[in-house]
Design an enzyme around this catalytic site. Structure first.
Site, PDB file in Angstrom:
ATOM      1  CG  HIS A 147      -8.444  40.556  13.710  1.00  0.00           C
ATOM      2  ND1 HIS A 147      -7.753  41.417  13.209  1.00  0.00           N
ATOM      3  CD2 HIS A 147      -9.719  40.868  13.052  1.00  0.00           C
ATOM      4  CE1 HIS A 147      -8.329  42.019  12.060  1.00  0.00           C
ATOM      5  NE2 HIS A 147      -9.685  41.628  12.154  1.00  0.00           N
TER       6      HIS A 147
ATOM      7  CG  ASP B  57      -9.142  44.862   6.739  1.00  0.00           C
ATOM      8  OD1 ASP B  57      -9.759  45.890   6.587  1.00  0.00           O
ATOM      9  OD2 ASP B  57      -7.875  45.201   6.830  1.00  0.00           O
TER      10      ASP B  57
ATOM     11  CG  PHE C  52      15.097  61.743   1.791  1.00  0.00           C
ATOM     12  CD1 PHE C  52      15.996  61.051   0.764  1.00  0.00           C
ATOM     13  CD2 PHE C  52      14.740  60.890   2.875  1.00  0.00           C
ATOM     14  CE1 PHE C  52      16.024  59.733   0.754  1.00  0.00           C
ATOM     15  CE2 PHE C  52      14.977  59.719   3.041  1.00  0.00           C
ATOM     16  CZ  PHE C  52      15.561  58.893   1.912  1.00  0.00           C
TER      17      PHE C  52
ATOM     18  CB  VAL D 244      26.478  70.035  -6.427  1.00  0.00           C
ATOM     19  CG1 VAL D 244      25.689  70.353  -7.810  1.00  0.00           C
ATOM     20  CG2 VAL D 244      25.985  70.832  -5.388  1.00  0.00           C
TER      21      VAL D 244
ATOM     22  CD  GLU E  30      18.222  68.387  -5.054  1.00  0.00           C
ATOM     23  OE1 GLU E  30      17.529  68.945  -4.399  1.00  0.00           O
ATOM     24  OE2 GLU E  30      19.153  68.815  -5.818  1.00  0.00           O
TER      25      GLU E  30
HETATM   26  C1  LIG Z   1       1.428  47.613  12.127  1.00  0.00           C
HETATM   27  C2  LIG Z   1      -0.068  47.229  12.060  1.00  0.00           C
HETATM   28  C3  LIG Z   1      -0.803  47.032  11.101  1.00  0.00           C
HETATM   29  C4  LIG Z   1      -2.272  46.557  11.094  1.00  0.00           C
HETATM   30  N1  LIG Z   1      -2.853  46.728  10.082  1.00  0.00           N
HETATM   31  C5  LIG Z   1      -4.131  45.946  10.077  1.00  0.00           C
HETATM   32  C6  LIG Z   1      -4.761  45.577   8.782  1.00  0.00           C
HETATM   33  O1  LIG Z   1      -4.438  46.253   7.680  1.00  0.00           O
HETATM   34  N2  LIG Z   1      -5.837  45.315   8.861  1.00  0.00           N
HETATM   35  C7  LIG Z   1      -6.516  44.905   9.860  1.00  0.00           C
HETATM   36  O2  LIG Z   1      -7.527  44.142   9.966  1.00  0.00           O
HETATM   37  N3  LIG Z   1      -5.933  44.977  11.177  1.00  0.00           N
HETATM   38  C8  LIG Z   1      -4.738  45.345  11.111  1.00  0.00           C
HETATM   39  N4  LIG Z   1      -3.951  45.442  12.424  1.00  0.00           N
HETATM   40  C9  LIG Z   1      -4.628  45.222  13.724  1.00  0.00           C
HETATM   41  C10 LIG Z   1      -4.417  43.464  13.907  1.00  0.00           C
HETATM   42  O3  LIG Z   1      -5.230  43.082  12.967  1.00  0.00           O
HETATM   43  C11 LIG Z   1      -4.613  43.448  15.434  1.00  0.00           C
HETATM   44  O4  LIG Z   1      -3.946  44.227  16.177  1.00  0.00           O
HETATM   45  C12 LIG Z   1      -4.491  41.852  15.643  1.00  0.00           C
HETATM   46  O5  LIG Z   1      -5.320  41.132  14.963  1.00  0.00           O
HETATM   47  C13 LIG Z   1      -4.802  41.707  17.180  1.00  0.00           C
HETATM   48  O6  LIG Z   1      -4.187  40.410  17.664  1.00  0.00           O
HETATM   49  P1  LIG Z   1      -3.323  40.288  18.667  1.00  0.00           P
HETATM   50  O7  LIG Z   1      -3.051  38.673  18.852  1.00  0.00           O
HETATM   51  O8  LIG Z   1      -1.868  40.917  18.472  1.00  0.00           O
HETATM   52  O9  LIG Z   1      -3.683  40.948  20.016  1.00  0.00           O
HETATM   53  P2  LIG Z   1      -3.225  41.155  21.241  1.00  0.00           P
HETATM   54  O10 LIG Z   1      -2.864  42.830  21.293  1.00  0.00           O
HETATM   55  O11 LIG Z   1      -2.495  40.194  21.909  1.00  0.00           O
HETATM   56  O12 LIG Z   1      -4.584  41.310  21.943  1.00  0.00           O
HETATM   57  C14 LIG Z   1      -5.862  42.104  21.888  1.00  0.00           C
HETATM   58  C15 LIG Z   1      -6.863  42.014  22.704  1.00  0.00           C
HETATM   59  O13 LIG Z   1      -7.289  40.877  22.590  1.00  0.00           O
HETATM   60  C16 LIG Z   1      -7.853  39.994  23.895  1.00  0.00           C
HETATM   61  N5  LIG Z   1      -7.766  38.454  23.426  1.00  0.00           N
HETATM   62  C17 LIG Z   1      -6.829  38.213  22.635  1.00  0.00           C
HETATM   63  N6  LIG Z   1      -7.114  36.689  22.634  1.00  0.00           N
HETATM   64  C18 LIG Z   1      -8.084  36.624  23.413  1.00  0.00           C
HETATM   65  C19 LIG Z   1      -8.893  35.400  23.577  1.00  0.00           C
HETATM   66  N7  LIG Z   1      -8.526  34.280  22.946  1.00  0.00           N
HETATM   67  N8  LIG Z   1     -10.035  35.478  24.288  1.00  0.00           N
HETATM   68  C20 LIG Z   1     -10.409  36.618  24.803  1.00  0.00           C
HETATM   69  N9  LIG Z   1      -9.625  37.815  24.565  1.00  0.00           N
HETATM   70  C21 LIG Z   1      -8.547  37.694  23.856  1.00  0.00           C
HETATM   71  C22 LIG Z   1      -6.690  40.677  24.605  1.00  0.00           C
HETATM   72  O14 LIG Z   1      -7.153  40.669  26.028  1.00  0.00           O
HETATM   73  C23 LIG Z   1      -6.464  42.012  24.121  1.00  0.00           C
HETATM   74  O15 LIG Z   1      -7.402  42.904  24.867  1.00  0.00           O
HETATM   75  C24 LIG Z   1      -2.531  45.910  12.481  1.00  0.00           C
HETATM   76  C25 LIG Z   1      -1.903  46.181  13.486  1.00  0.00           C
HETATM   77  C26 LIG Z   1      -0.533  46.642  13.390  1.00  0.00           C
HETATM   78  C27 LIG Z   1       0.073  46.752  14.754  1.00  0.00           C
END
Ligand SMILES: Cc1cc2nc3c(=O)[nH]c(=O)nc-3n(C[C@H](O)[C@H](O)[C@H](O)COP(=O)(O)OP(=O)(O)OC[C@H]3O[C@@H](n4cnc5c(N)ncnc54)[C@H](O)[C@@H]3O)c2cc1C
Ligand code: FES
Ligand code: FES
Length: 1338
Positions: A340, A349, A806, A1089, A1269
């Site tokens: 994140h 967020d 739908f 219908v 509907e």
């Molecule tokens: C459907 C959906 C809804 C979402 N809704 C929200 C929301 O409402 N609010 C919100 O805030 N976010 C939202 N997100 C985003 C989400 O918070 C981020 O995608 C998520 O936190 C990323 O974490 P990950 O572990 O999946 O990252 P990854 O995809 O695994 O990695 C992301 C990046 O971080 C780097 N990285 C990861 N860990 C490290 C580390 N330890 N050191 C150095 N680099 C690192 C990686 O190299 C990569 O570039 C949403 C995402 C999706 C898919």
């Protein structure tokens, strides 16, 4: 899996390799939850097994080494044991089309595996990430309330009241059965027995222990995946390959890969590194490992907050507030804190809070350890403040807050949950101890630039200042100067976003004032410092007005009530008609065994198909060069219009020929051995265009028409017009006349199953089987036959389950079928064509955007005397159903009101947008909202209560519509009175008014809306239907008919009808599939219908058979069914019959403007109450009561399900769902990430549905009415309740009340309509000064 490919995602592995098709594809971007599975892991350090839900569409299979994956098949099946979760969901009617159902089951299963008796809040939040387009969620919640560890008896029935006091609703009706509430019988549920669950495989525990020190490497075709066993190894790898991506949850990397096609040659997966999983409490704060998941962070914060002094937890609380609404539970369980932070999405967020909270990143590399601040410069990616390529974040220190700190979190999204923020913010102020002098201030915003941005300069200027009103005004001014947002900013909503910057700031200002007051009043701020003598006076308690700005709207646990009339006490217990029978496929939906098109196993030699679509809205095609595409390994052929042996479509072309008329129009198709290869091929096809001028909006169309209609040919159809009375005379006699306009946006169908087709050429006679997800098999058959130059008798279409439609699967699937069939014909091989969500949304149109102009003449007492309406719809580039839609708008626009002098004119405009098509309600949702807007305008001008103006103008007694059709409005009034009564409208209206007097920034609104809905079509032949019923020698019965199961429970009702007519139990009867080979020439299943007309055909067939059995029965009256059948067979009596229904007689003559246009009318009334937040536009639905004139309901569970589901779809249409087009005509909203349909957080907290008792309909079978509907329009009650709330805000602010609110009434529109000092202070752009990101096409 020995050959695990790092690029392979679990969803496709499960579906395509393991042939486990219970897990569904709904979007591929983590937004719908259809693909949910449970992941279980063993932590050898903590010696713990953990279970969590995950979106398999984002999960690389390599990340699952050592994990156990449970899919819906593993939870339970009809072959083994049905799990109580599956059973309860089915029995509580929680599935309709069933496509979202396995995902729902898995979300709850994962929750129950970790929490045996979860709270209702946990149950609801477990479903945050699961979308359902059919049910309206209420029955899904009901089915799971029985698992909650809270008071049980009253929740079991899924009603709002305790089952013990339901007698209230059980009164005896005068003519029919008792009035009942609740639709399922919890006493039938199997108990939940946790000992029956699969255990975590012991070999995986052993493996986790043994492999703690092994590096795992997976080599794929293009990517290598390495999972190091320890930090040392990770750092070595990072030093060697600094560009390698770390992947934890893959929710950011995976998404970018899917959406932007980014390729990562080397992936490091640091999931087994203990340092990165640490959760510890230090003197300075909490240290959270970077690999910890966001759900884990949430749980840690929830545990920590009560244990630590409150003043230390302000950052934690702010984080927790964001975590409650961030994404869905699946994403929260997958996404890591490190991911994140590093991916730094603009709308993420947590980053603004972590930054203002001065969180520290603990970094490590081969060079050693260091710490950096997670500050605005880190978030902006400034090199000096960033992590280096060879570094990783090991953990994050989230500090404790201090006494003089104030920290707040803000976010506003299009939907309260599972939606990225439009704008979010973290704000913090630190005062000099015991004073209100600012020593530090940080304000960060997300959703404004490409990453989180800081108002650093503004904050610096405010240091040393006191916390007072002058500070607020200056802060707003400075922030607006510093944080600029261009008019053409990505994502649009520019003025709204600017307003949120200062609205959040204002709320922060008040929260701090409130905090200061609290500290002073509790003596916590009083230091010995002399300068704070005046302190207690300055920070008096907030005024009521100020207090109303604090806090965000939160919905409670939704509760429903369903009230209907039971069957007559004399009805045989075996006769299922009138009873709330479970959906015939309910169990199969819940176990994932229902087979949709893409679940059909691959056929020998099958090819996959991908299409190349136009990137221009209007252009000549100069050339198509497929040479490079044909070089892609696996690509077999490229198919264009030239390959169509027969007709290339009718009004609409299947393949564009020499010209494209919208973005997304299909130009050619690539067929290959695999989907990936087909897509790769499609990317290589080169098209050269010659641009032509596009027309995109209704406004331009009208303008061009006025200039020169013939030259511009800008309307799809001739004007449709009806007239009643003498409108000129009417206007002359009116006391007053008002004029206005209304725009209503379109709507995406967003059926959970995207368009899918599988075409299998047979070996002989050029025959072809077409398995297709459609509402109109005959159209598919005819179009495919004509494209292949064959007779229809060679094309066999088959449908078993359609995953939602739908109206969107009436005309469009035929073109997809033609494309696949032409490809199959050319290659001689089976072809599967399953659209990805973004392609489905790009190519197909949706509900017609609407523009209406009105002129209404009325008397001072509120009576409307005359109205002149001009209605326009944006039809898109071809005719499709636009002619019928505009006709229905013209015929239905009067809704429930008798306007003595009325003129309605309608036009369908032709534009260069994807062709719009049928959608539930078929024009009426637009027409009805338009009419109600006029009613509101009259009520506003006369100052009369809205409900009074409605009552005054509603049809009474026997009436004629504007097209001279007679009807009786008695049931309209019954519904009205009943809804006023059941909703306690008047007393609640008074309470709402009282609330509004006291609350300046939050307002409530209430509205009651009547409805006259005409069911069916304006021509007889649309209503014809056929059926085929076989009785086999063993007495079992096979029923087929021309109707298609779209989730509306058509087959369930057919079986109920066959059961009654043949007087046999339901268990004897089976439905196999809808096919053009068994019942030919079926019309589309639509118009509310579909069920009743096919029911008449089934009834006809059954009655024929029953009659044939007469002689046998009379000879052996005490015999059993099986005896009679066996005897009939011996006597050579045919045990197969076709049934037919000619159709309701309807007609419409547009020359005389008279007709019997619809078979019958359906009445309903809805009352809704909402609360809005005037500062942000946020809103919540407090309560809805619907009374529907369903007459005799063949299946109250199905009918109430249709009403609720349609209602919530209406709430989506009128308040949430917004389609954006670029100025070039390209649709920008192409998935659940950008297009928000209602989620579980959008349903009313109290949702009551009543079926009007003792009402009968002589026209339809068993005196029923079609419910498919009508409920959708009643969603407008939420729109008008919101309008009521906005009006209350405007009245208090002294703003004009005759304002227009266009649909959808989104958070943006609500906020901007509640104009105030903050909307005033934002910079306004002059229209036309720069190119906007999106345009209004209505
Ligand atoms: C459907 C959906 C809804 C979402 N809704 C929200 C929301 O409402 N609010 C919100 O805030 N976010 C939202 N997100 C985003 C989400 O918070 C981020 O995608 C998520 O936190 C990323 O974490 P990950 O572990 O999946 O990252 P990854 O995809 O695994 O990695 C992301 C990046 O971080 C780097 N990285 C990861 N860990 C490290 C580390 N330890 N050191 C150095 N680099 C690192 C990686 O190299 C990569 O570039 C949403 C995402 C999706 C898919
Ligand atoms: S398909 Fe995975 S979330 Fe939609
Ligand atoms: S039942 Fe949920 S999408 Fe159809």
């Amino acid at each position: 899996e020995r050959q695990a490919d790092p690029e392979e995602l679990l969803l496709f592995y499960l579906r395509k390799r393991l042939r486990l098709s219970g897990t569904k594809y709904g979007c591929g971007v983590g937004g719908c939850g259809a693909c949910t599975v449970m992941i279980s892991t063993y932590d050898p350090v903590a010696k713990q097994i953990r279970h969590h839900p995950a979106n398999s569409c984002l999960l690389p299979i390599c990340s699952l080494h050592g994990a156990a994956v449970t899919t819906v098949e593993g939870v339970g099946s009809t072959k083994t044991r049905i799990h109580p979760i599956q059973e309860r969901l089915a029995k509580c009617h929680g599935s309709q089309c069933g496509f979202c159902t396995p995902g729902m089951v898995m979300s709850i299963y994962a929750l129950l595996r970790s929490h045996l008796e979860p709270s209702m809040e946990q149950i609801i939040s477990a479903l945050d990430g699961n979308l359902c387009r059919c049910t309206g969620y209420r029955p899904i919640i009901d089915s799971y309330t029985s698992f909650a560890g809270e008071p049980k008896c009253c929740q079991l029935r899924g009603t709002e009241k305790c089952c013990l006091d339901q007698e209230e609703h059980m009164c005896s009706s005068s003519t029919g059965g008792q009035i009942r509430s609740g639709l399922c019988s919890p006493e039938e549920f199997q108990p939940m027995d946790p000992t029956q669950e699969f255990i975590f495989p012991p070999e995986l525990i052993r493996m986790a222990q043994e492999q703690q020190r092994t590096t795992l490497i997976f080599h794929g075709k293009r990517t290598t995946w390495i999972s190091p066993p320890g930090l040392k190894e990770l750092l070595e790898l990072k030093a060697k390959y600094p560009k390698a991506s770390l992947v934890l949850g893959n929710t950011s990397v995976g998404l970018n890969k899917n959406v932007n096609v980014v390729h990562h040659p080397l992936i490091l997966h640091p999931v087994r590194i203990p340092e990165m999983h640490v959760v510890s409490s230090t003197n300075n704060g909490l240290v959270i490992g970077a690999a910890c998941r966001l759900a884990q962070l949430r749980d840690t914060l929830m545990e920590t907050i009560p244990k630590v002094p409150e003043e230390k937890t302000k950052i934690f609380q702010a984080l927790l507030q964001q975590l409650r609404t961030l994404a869905g539970e699946q994403i929260r369980s997958m996404a890591s804190l490190g991911g994140h932070i590093v991916s730094r999405g603009s709308t993420w967020d947590l980053n603004p809070i972590l930054s203002v909270g001065k969180s520290v990143l603990n970094l490590a590399s081969e060079d050693g350890k260091r710490q950096i601040l997670l500050n605005d410069q880190f978030l902006a990616g400034c090199e000096h403040a960033d992590i280096k390529p060879n570094e990783v974040i090991v953990s994050v220190l989230i500090p404790y807050s201090k006494k003089d700190d104030f920290i707040s979190a803000f976010r506003q999204a299009e939907r309260r949950k599972n939606a990225l923020s439009i704008v979010n913010s973290g704000m913090r102020v630190i005062f000099s101890p015991g004073t209100d002098t600012i020593v530090d201030l940080s304000i960060l915003y997300g959703g404004i630039g490409s990453t989180t941005v800081s108002a650093r300069k503004s904050c610096e200027k405010l240091i040393g200042r006191q916390w007072n009103d002058q500070l607020l005004s200056e802060a707003c001014k400075l922030v607006l100067e510093e944080i600029s947002l261009s008019t053409s900013a990505l994502g649009g909503k520019v003025e709204y976003r600017r307003t949120l910057l200062v609205s959040f700031l204002f709320r922060f200002y008040l929260e701090v004032l409130n905090g200061l007051h609290w500290m002073v009043s509790t003596g916590q701020a009083l230091h010995t410092h002399s300068s704070i003598q005046a302190y207690p006076f300055r920070y008096a308690e907030l005024s009521e007005e100020q207090k109303s700005a604090l806090g965000v709207l939160q919905s409670g646990v939704p509760r429903g009530l369903q009230v209907y009339q039971d069957v007559d006490p004399g009805q045989s217990s075996q006769d299922p008609v009138g009873r709330p029978i479970m959906h015939q496929s309910g169990i199969k939906h819940a176990t994932g065994e229902a087979v949709y098109i893409d679940d059909i196993r691959p056929v020998d030699g099958e090819l996959s198909l991908a299409v190349v679509t136009s990137i221009k809205a209007h252009a000549n095609i100069i050339s198509i060069d497929a040479s490079e595409a044909l070089q892609v390994p696996g690509v077999v052929d490229v198919v264009t219009a030239r390959d169509v042996p027969g007709e290339n479509g009718n009004d609409e072309q299947a393949f564009a020929e020499d010209k494209v008329i919208c973005v997304g129009q299909i130009i050619c198709a690539v067929v290959a051995e695999s989907v990936t290869q087909a897509k790769q091929g499609a990317e290589k096809v080169k098209i050269v265009y010659e641009d032509l001028e596009p027309i995109l909006t209704i406004e331009v169309t009208i303008h061009l028409f006025l200039l020169d209609s013939i030259k511009h040919n800008s309307y799809i159809t001739e004007e449709r017009k009806i007239e009643k009375g003498d409108i000129e005379k009417g206007f002359k006699s009116a006391d007053e006349i008002i004029e206005g306009e209304l725009h209503i946006g379109g709507q995406e169908h967003f059926y959970l199953e995207t368009n899918s087709v599988l075409v299998i050429p047979r070996m002989e006679d050029k025959e072809m089987d077409v398995y297709v997800s459609t509402q109109h098999a005959t159209d598919v058959q005819e179009l495919v036959a004509s494209a292949l130059n064959l007779q229809s008798n060679k094309i066999m279409c088959h449908m078993k389950h359609v995953g939602g439609a739908f109206g969107g699967k009436i005309t469009k699937p035929s073109f997809f079928a033609v494309i696949a069939a032409v490809a199959a014909n050319k290659t001689g091989r089976p072809v599967r064509f399953v659209l990805e969500r973004n392609m489905d949304m790009l190519i197909t149109g949706g509900r017609h955007p609407f523009f209406g102009k009105y002129k209404v003449g009325f008397m001072n007492d509120g009576r409307i005397i005359a109205a002149d309406f001009q209605c326009y719809i944006n039809g898109g580039c071809t005719k499709d159903e636009s002619e019928l839609v505009i006709e229905y708008i013209v015929l239905k626009v009067d809704n429930a009101y008798n306007i003595p002098n009325l003129r309605v004119r309608g036009h369908a405009c032709k534009t260069n947008l994807p062709s719009n098509t049928a959608f539930r309600g078929f024009g009426f949702p637009q027409a009805g909202l338009f009419e109600e807007t006029c009613i509101v305008a009259v009520a506003t001008r006369t100052g009369l209560p809205h409900e009074k103006v409605r009552e005054l103008n509603m049809y009474k007694g026997i009436n004629l519509t504007a097209f001279k059709e007679e009807f009786d409005a008695e049931n309209l009034w019954k519904c009205w009175e009943e809804c006023l009564d059941k909703s306690e409208y008047y007393s609640r209206k008074a309470t709402v008014e009282e609330f509004n007097k006291k609350s300046y920034w939050k307002k409530k609104g209430i509205a009651i809306i009547p409805m006259k809905f005409s069911v069916g079509f304006n021509a007889t032949y649309y209503h014809q239907a056929g059926a085929l019923v076989h009785i086999y020698i063993d007495g079992s019965v096979l029923v087929t008919h021309g109707g298609i199961e779209l989730g509306q429970g058509i087959h369930t009702k057919m079986l109920q009808i066959a059961s009654r007519e043949l007087k046999i139990p339901l268990s004897y009867i089976h439905f196999c599939e809808t096919s053009t080979t068994t019942v030919p020439n079926g019309k589309y299943t639509a118009g509310s219908v579909g069920t009743e007309i096919n029911a008449r055909a089934v009834q006809d067939a059954c009655q024929i058979l029953w009659k044939r059995l007469d002689p046998i029965r009379s000879k052996n009256p005490n015999g059993k069914w099986k005896d009679w059948i066996s005897e009939a067979h011996k006597q050579s009596i045919s045990l197969s019959a076709t049934g037919y229904f000619k159709g309701y007689v309807t007609n419409m003559n547009w020359d005389t403007k008279k007709g019997h246009a619809f078979p019958y009318f359906l009445f309903g009334v809805a009352c809704s109450e909402v609360e809005i937040d005037c500062l942000t536009g946020d809103h919540k639905n407090i309560r809805t009561d619907i009374v529907m004139d369903a007459c005799f309901s063949i299946n109250p569970a199905i009918d109430i399900g249709q009403i609720e589901g349609a209602f919530i779809q209406g709430v989506g249409l009128y308040t949430l769902e917004e389609i954006y087009f670029s100025p070039e005509g390209e649709q920008l909203t192409l998935g659940p990430d950008t297009y928000k349909i209602p989620a579980i957080c959008d349903i009313p907290e109290k949702f009551h549905v009543y079926l009007l008792p003792n009402s009968r309909n002589s026209v339809a079978i068993y005196s029923s009415k079609g419910m498919g509907e009508a409920g959708l329009f009643l969603g407008s009650s939420v729109f008008f309740a919101m309008r009521d709330a906005v009006a209350a805000a405007r009245e208090e602010r002294g703003l004009p009340l005759d304002f227009t609110l266009n649909s959808p009434l989104t958070v943006e529109r609500i906020r901007m309509a509640c104009a105030d000092d903050f909307t005033e202070m934002i910079p306004k752009d002059k229209p036309g000064t720069s190119k906007p990101w999106a345009i209004d096409i209505h």
